[in-house]
Design an enzyme around this catalytic site. Structure first.
Site, PDB file in Angstrom:
ATOM      1  CD  GLU A 138     -26.335  82.080 -73.054  1.00 21.84           C
ATOM      2  OE1 GLU A 138     -27.473  81.711 -72.723  1.00 21.84           O
ATOM      3  OE2 GLU A 138     -26.018  83.272 -73.246  1.00 21.84           O
ATOM      4  CG  LEU A 139     -25.160  77.081 -65.531  1.00 24.87           C
ATOM      5  CD1 LEU A 139     -23.857  77.510 -64.881  1.00 24.87           C
ATOM      6  CD2 LEU A 139     -26.261  76.989 -64.485  1.00 24.87           C
ATOM      7  CG  ASP A 140     -24.174  73.522 -66.878  1.00 23.31           C
ATOM      8  OD1 ASP A 140     -23.023  73.722 -66.459  1.00 23.31           O
ATOM      9  OD2 ASP A 140     -25.127  73.233 -66.131  1.00 23.31           O
ATOM     10  CD  GLU A 141     -26.910  75.662 -73.457  1.00 25.02           C
ATOM     11  OE1 GLU A 141     -26.306  75.094 -74.388  1.00 25.02           O
ATOM     12  OE2 GLU A 141     -28.117  75.530 -73.242  1.00 25.02           O
ATOM     13  N   GLY A 181     -27.440  72.002 -65.206  1.00 22.17           N
ATOM     14  CA  GLY A 181     -27.824  72.591 -63.923  1.00 22.17           C
ATOM     15  C   GLY A 181     -27.457  71.733 -62.727  1.00 22.17           C
TER      16      GLY A 181
END
Lengths: 284, 284, 284, 284
Positions: free
Chosen positions: C226-229, C201
């Protein structure tokens, strides 16, 4: 001639360094090391100083009250003063993993660590033979969830009997309870097998493998009541790739755990660490 | 309010830190950074200090003579004092390789470097377009072995005209002669594409490949009359293996050269380096 | 003589390597690189192969259907075949940070990257001058939360018009929406300024500073919903200590971001990455 | 079910991989690992392969002659075939330094090394107690310059009696003579306490300190008749700075020596190294 180490922290103010170094001059001390740090965000000053007392009339015992009533009082310092010859007494807590234990005892035997190790405490008997190989008293203190309090009482008794200064958890797989933490605040060193804060808790290598990271790590930190959240002393990492299995991660991690824990022990034993705001200042 | 940086070295003696910090107190300076180092072998003391002059009557200009006649004279110090706002002027010497040049100019444009770059000097015209892209004056100073002296005279003239403080050889493939070295002692930074002292001289990647090393490196250092023997400022390394060809070494090395040279430039520009006994003290 | 690269993955079975290498023999191909990997946990086989087609009658165009109908069909392979001379077309998305952009364009100009960069897209006009310095078309596509859909439509139009193969987010501060992700699955590379999965994040350097870590990192990964995943391509780290402020973390991090993003671009452009189970296989 | 490891090198030719993998198919072998490398400069092909023999009729003993007379003969291969269950027998040579010895024996006891250690040989009696702690036979073979030949005869006798496969010099401070080197070609591993080829010979840490390097290293290599010139297996480094004394270099170096030697032992014991042209191919 005595050699002493002084650790200081206080509110940042003008004139601290001048005052302290003037004081050392006054008592005929020869500064052999001095380093300081200012946390500008929190406005806190930190200092570590080593000096040789060249005038035999001045010893740790005579200086301590004098420094306390003058300089330390003026600046509102929190401070400690150590005789460098006095090695801290370190207790080792282990369970079943032997690699960190072998590494620490090997270094201890090779006279690399500035500590005394009067005892090893374990909740399992598996590593007794290792302790015996190195002639370190091994205390088997088993307990269950129900008898944990009693086990802890026995542990504390041992720590007191052997006048232990700090504790090293060498892959000790149990959670330390507040009773012991409060008696040994910032004096219990743990090795966590991940690059904290990534992969807190159990099975970090499995979690790292699942996430497909390209680097794994290990972290030594002081134990606080929040699991894996204490002040970090040292971290290191090693590269991994798609060719490595979880077992490879674990094997590579053993080398990280060994080295990162050994470095933390050295730093603590040489009084190079100070804790503030759940972080460490680690002097070089 | 002025911010100044002071660099000091002298014979190690009792009371230096006290004297300097007392002096800063006296002139109403607020120390924001202080670090010192003692070379116990050679008995030399080094100090770097940053402070804010909170009393407007005190400026670099007024303090300099005062400090020089009092503290500096008492302790026999060699010292320098800088206004932090004054960025050093840096000349870039290049030949045909463009990767370090692109990196430096990119960082310069991104305002990462505490320098001014008034000119680029080259013995080839190849990189003129790069200089033009970044609007930096490019001076083409060609020469042959026979006309090297004349070339050097032109270079010195340019360095003087632009009031250059230090020179960076960004993979400049020519040997700098004593005339320039003596005018810019410890002020010419070179990047050598090996982990010095391994693989001095020409074609270090080829030599490293032939030797079968598992790690290659790069070294930034101040230029002295002995080729590749000057005081080392910074080094870094990267892993290689049997799968890598000489071309791979060269390509991986480019990243090392970029980063190791950039770090040296930053350290020099922030007056964090001091040279003694053909070594550097690099303050943090 | 054509040089081709083949990427294969399929269920692990006996005889795959024999079948593929027999096939290459048959078409008079000269294998110059071959590597394979088996994910024993998921029972998947991966292979990357480079070969020279020494018989002029065999080209990418003639082999492709043949290989597909024989070997690939037999083993149920998912596969790709590339002409090495065909550089992939890469779009750069940027916002206001310029350090990664300068680094990428510097490398591009120095001919280090096996790509073409036909355009830069940005939601701000700040970096237009950088693009112009390097003569790359700059497309300003501003949008608000309300007009994001329209902005995206324009972006997709540009990506199509320039026949873009993959996208690099060079510190592009916007979230990519599923519409674009689905059109460019495993073809959008992001650089995150932390050692993922730590500090996902916003503001990871601030979070790292607050936690008191001793090492910071950067991570390049393929973008998923999925953010940063997404699958991690490359990570690297650098040491920090108590002396470093958040600003120091950010400055040190810039070097990490540059290098980790550049490595990911190189790996992707050379078709050395394969994605499976939200992880990457990265061939050497 | 037997698990075997095959190492091959020969002139690079078309069809080797196909031939070998076809052969493994034929004998009902299940390839669990395969890697190959081509030295394009010298035109040499290297391969390492692990497979499970799923047909009980095929064992190392039956396959060996068959493979030798067919595939190996066809391609002019030099090759070796190992039963993975058979751990190589390793002799440790030590003098007075104990840190590598403690590390190796700790790892051995922790079952990290795929070896048997039937004996330790030393020209001094100092480390006998360490050997005894770990229950390893310790053979004291003292000699002077005059009696070196006799000492060597005794060493060879011991190596033969214990059927030793390879030798590890764990900071053994003596030069190994050609007689032993020739009997154990590419089977004697040394740890040199510098980043070779920098600082060959005696006192490398002192030389590194004098040169003012910013990084020190350690190198494990196979012993050849040229001192410190043998094929490098593994290297690693650590950062140093002006604050570190020679003693600090030595202490930091101990950790490097331990880890770099341990990695070389693991690689050799798992038959992951091949030597060619005074270099190593180190399979992953």
């Amino acid at each position: 001639m005595q050699k002493i180490t002084i650790l200081i922290h206080c509110k940042d103010q003008k004139g601290i360094i001048a005052a302290v170094t003037n004081y050392i001059l006054k008592i005929a001390g020869n500064i052999t090391y001095i380093d300081q740090h200012v946390d500008h965000e929190q406005n806190v000053f930190f200092m570590r100083l080593e000096c040789e007392l060249t005038n035999v009339k001045n010893t740790l015992e005579t200086i301590k009250p004098d420094f306390g009533q003058t300089i330390a009082a003026d600046f509102g310092m929190q401070w400690e003063m150590y005789n460098q010859e006095q090695k801290p007494k370190m207790a080792l807590f282990v369970s079943k993993y032997d690699h960190c234990l072998f590494d620490i005892l090997g270094r201890y035997s090779a006279e690399e660590l500035n500590v005394e190790i009067p005892l090893i405490i374990s909740n399992h008997n598996d590593l007794r033979t290792v302790a015996e190989r190195f002639d370190i008293p091994f205390h088997y203190v088993p307990f269950t969830q129900e008898t944990k309090e009693e086990g802890e009482r026995l542990q504390l008794e041992l720590l007191e009997r052997y006048q232990i200064n700090f504790i090293v958890l060498a892959r000790y797989m149990q959670i330390i309870t507040p009773t012991i933490i409060n008696k040994f605040t910032n004096k219990i060193i743990n090795i966590h097998h991940s690059f904290l804060p990534a992969f807190q808790g159990a099975k970090p290598y499995h979690a790292a493998f699942k996430r497909g990271v390209k680097i794994i790590g290990a972290t030594s930190h002081y134990v606080t009541e929040e699991l894996d959240e204490g002040p970090i002393i040292e971290q290191d990492i090693t590269r991994v790739s798609h060719i490595h299995s979880v077992e490879d991660f674990i094997m590579k991690g053993r080398d990280l755990e060994r080295i990162v824990l050994a470095r933390a022990i050295k730093l603590h034993a040489q009084r190079k660490t100070m804790v503030y705001s759940n972080k460490t200042v680690v002097f070089s």
